[in-house]
Design a protein around this motif. Structure first.
Motif, mmCIF file in Angstrom:
data_model
loop_
_atom_site.group_PDB
_atom_site.id
_atom_site.type_symbol
_atom_site.label_atom_id
_atom_site.label_comp_id
_atom_site.label_asym_id
_atom_site.label_seq_id
_atom_site.Cartn_x
_atom_site.Cartn_y
_atom_site.Cartn_z
ATOM 1 N N TYR A 121 37.432 -2.912 46.282
ATOM 2 C CA TYR A 121 36.251 -3.506 46.904
ATOM 3 C C TYR A 121 36.036 -4.966 46.515
ATOM 4 C CZ TYR A 121 34.944 1.052 48.677
ATOM 5 O OH TYR A 121 34.924 2.247 49.355
ATOM 6 N N ARG A 122 36.937 -5.483 45.664
ATOM 7 C CA ARG A 122 36.877 -6.883 45.229
ATOM 8 C C ARG A 122 35.524 -7.212 44.608
ATOM 9 N NH1 ARG A 122 39.922 -10.930 48.806
ATOM 10 N NH2 ARG A 122 41.948 -10.302 48.083
ATOM 11 N N ILE A 123 35.077 -6.348 43.681
ATOM 12 C CA ILE A 123 33.821 -6.560 42.975
ATOM 13 C C ILE A 123 34.108 -6.632 41.485
ATOM 14 C CG2 ILE A 123 32.321 -5.561 44.736
ATOM 15 C CD1 ILE A 123 32.374 -2.916 43.216
ATOM 16 N N SER A 124 33.275 -7.341 40.760
ATOM 17 C CA SER A 124 33.512 -7.525 39.327
ATOM 18 C C SER A 124 32.860 -6.451 38.472
ATOM 19 C CB SER A 124 33.013 -8.901 38.896
ATOM 20 O OG SER A 124 31.619 -9.006 39.103
ATOM 21 N N GLY A 125 32.094 -5.573 39.084
ATOM 22 C CA GLY A 125 31.459 -4.500 38.341
ATOM 23 C C GLY A 125 30.647 -3.621 39.266
ATOM 24 N N ALA A 126 30.310 -2.445 38.763
ATOM 25 C CA ALA A 126 29.531 -1.502 39.567
ATOM 26 C C ALA A 126 28.563 -0.745 38.669
ATOM 27 C CB ALA A 126 30.460 -0.513 40.278
ATOM 28 N N PRO A 127 27.391 -0.416 39.194
ATOM 29 C CA PRO A 127 26.447 0.386 38.411
ATOM 30 C C PRO A 127 26.959 1.815 38.263
ATOM 31 C CG PRO A 127 25.590 0.008 40.623
ATOM 32 C CD PRO A 127 26.857 -0.767 40.506
ATOM 33 N N VAL A 128 26.616 2.405 37.138
ATOM 34 C CA VAL A 128 26.951 3.809 36.884
ATOM 35 C C VAL A 128 25.644 4.586 36.975
ATOM 36 C CG1 VAL A 128 27.947 5.444 35.235
ATOM 37 C CG2 VAL A 128 28.829 3.093 35.350
ATOM 38 N N VAL A 129 25.645 5.624 37.831
ATOM 39 C CA VAL A 129 24.445 6.431 38.041
ATOM 40 C C VAL A 129 24.786 7.908 37.904
ATOM 41 C CG1 VAL A 129 23.299 4.743 39.526
ATOM 42 C CG2 VAL A 129 24.777 6.452 40.551
ATOM 43 N N ASP A 130 23.779 8.695 37.520
ATOM 44 C CA ASP A 130 23.991 10.134 37.456
ATOM 45 C C ASP A 130 23.819 10.745 38.845
ATOM 46 O OD1 ASP A 130 21.218 10.431 37.893
ATOM 47 O OD2 ASP A 130 20.782 10.949 35.814
ATOM 48 N N SER A 131 23.929 12.052 38.932
ATOM 49 C CA SER A 131 23.879 12.728 40.232
ATOM 50 C C SER A 131 22.522 12.603 40.923
ATOM 51 C CB SER A 131 24.234 14.207 40.073
ATOM 52 O OG SER A 131 23.305 14.827 39.193
ATOM 53 N N ASN A 144 19.842 8.086 38.833
ATOM 54 C CA ASN A 144 19.291 7.377 37.686
ATOM 55 C C ASN A 144 20.329 6.396 37.140
ATOM 56 O OD1 ASN A 144 16.689 8.745 37.391
ATOM 57 N ND2 ASN A 144 17.945 10.533 36.927
ATOM 58 N N PHE A 145 19.891 5.186 36.872
ATOM 59 C CA PHE A 145 20.771 4.150 36.361
ATOM 60 C C PHE A 145 21.149 4.453 34.911
ATOM 61 C CE2 PHE A 145 21.293 0.158 34.025
ATOM 62 C CZ PHE A 145 22.369 -0.373 34.708
ATOM 63 N N LEU A 146 22.461 4.372 34.618
ATOM 64 C CA LEU A 146 22.952 4.645 33.271
ATOM 65 C C LEU A 146 23.592 3.438 32.604
ATOM 66 C CD1 LEU A 146 24.632 8.101 33.992
ATOM 67 C CD2 LEU A 146 22.346 7.676 33.049
ATOM 68 N N GLY A 147 24.196 2.558 33.392
ATOM 69 C CA GLY A 147 24.869 1.394 32.819
ATOM 70 C C GLY A 147 25.705 0.690 33.870
ATOM 71 N N ILE A 148 26.578 -0.211 33.394
ATOM 72 C CA ILE A 148 27.455 -0.992 34.267
ATOM 73 C C ILE A 148 28.894 -0.831 33.791
ATOM 74 C CG2 ILE A 148 28.117 -3.324 34.989
ATOM 75 C CD1 ILE A 148 25.504 -2.722 36.210
ATOM 76 N N PHE A 149 29.787 -0.594 34.721
ATOM 77 C CA PHE A 149 31.224 -0.594 34.443
ATOM 78 C C PHE A 149 31.765 -1.849 35.118
ATOM 79 C CE2 PHE A 149 35.681 0.685 35.060
ATOM 80 C CZ PHE A 149 35.982 1.132 33.778
ATOM 81 N N SER A 150 32.301 -2.774 34.321
ATOM 82 C CA SER A 150 32.681 -4.086 34.844
ATOM 83 C C SER A 150 34.132 -4.418 34.524
ATOM 84 C CB SER A 150 31.786 -5.149 34.200
ATOM 85 O OG SER A 150 32.035 -5.206 32.801
ATOM 86 N N GLU A 151 34.555 -5.593 34.937
ATOM 87 C CA GLU A 151 35.894 -6.064 34.593
ATOM 88 C C GLU A 151 36.045 -6.116 33.076
ATOM 89 O OE1 GLU A 151 36.830 -9.038 38.342
ATOM 90 O OE2 GLU A 151 35.600 -9.775 36.672
ATOM 91 N N LYS A 152 35.019 -6.561 32.392
ATOM 92 C CA LYS A 152 35.077 -6.650 30.926
ATOM 93 C C LYS A 152 35.210 -5.265 30.295
ATOM 94 C CE LYS A 152 32.762 -8.769 27.011
ATOM 95 N NZ LYS A 152 31.634 -9.622 26.595
ATOM 96 N N THR A 153 34.420 -4.295 30.747
ATOM 97 C CA THR A 153 34.538 -2.946 30.186
ATOM 98 C C THR A 153 35.851 -2.303 30.604
ATOM 99 O OG1 THR A 153 33.191 -2.045 31.988
ATOM 100 C CG2 THR A 153 32.052 -2.564 29.940
#
Length: 168
Positions: free
Chosen positions: A44-54, A57-66
């Motif tokens: 998707y050519r994105i540098s990061g995406a939010p991590v959410v539960d089912s 609910n927002f849990l964190g970010i998974f990014s290029e750095k992570t």
């Protein structure tokens, strides 16, 4: 004796995250395979995406750095894969709401290394503002001309149309 009437027009409403946040997001699950998540970021050519539960609910970010942290850990530990939840960034000190104004978002971006700000309603992720979203919103405000004069004035403290400027 007549009462003078005001000739000033009402000021433009404050631009808030609701006006320029992205709502169609690529999101990840904390249980998603980290390699699959990296492929998704690249696809998707994105540098990061939010991590959410089912439940959204927002849990964190998974990014290029992570992602790089995961790949280095996998290389040293010989792990073929792992879950996104173990590598996502949960230390997000700056979460915003849909009512956060443009200037506050800009200040957060200037004072932190964040490239995106999750927009929450309670604990639910409802959108995301990136640095690019903020720049696009600013340029749209600048490109919007005063109907009478066609001029636009930009102050360091705010962006406003000519008729809203405190001085001529």
């Amino acid at each position: 004796m007549s009462i003078p009437t005001s000739t000033t027009e009402p000021t433009a409403p404050t631009l808030t995250a609701r006006d320029f946040m992205a709502t169609k997001l690529v999101s990840l699950s904390p249980d998603e395979d980290a390699l699959a998540a990296i492929r998704k970021l690249l696809h998707y050519r994105i540098s990061g995406a939010p991590v959410v539960d089912s439940e959204g609910n927002f849990l964190g970010i998974f990014s290029e750095k992570t992602s790089m942290r995961f790949l280095l850990d996998a290389a040293y530990s010989q792990l073929p894969s792992n879950r996104v939840g173990a590598f996502m960034n949960t230390d997000i000190a700056r979460l915003i709401t849909a009512d956060t104004d443009w200037l506050s978002c800009a200040q957060i971006f200037l004072s932190t290394p964040y490239r995106r700000l999750p927009v929450l309603e309670g604990t639910k992720l409802i959108g995301q503002v990136s640095r690019r979203d903020l720049l696009n919103a600013a340029m749209q405000m600048i490109d919007k001309r005063d109907k009478r004069s066609g001029k636009f004035v930009m102050y360091f403290s705010a962006l406003m149309e000519q008729n809203d400027a405190p001085v001529d």
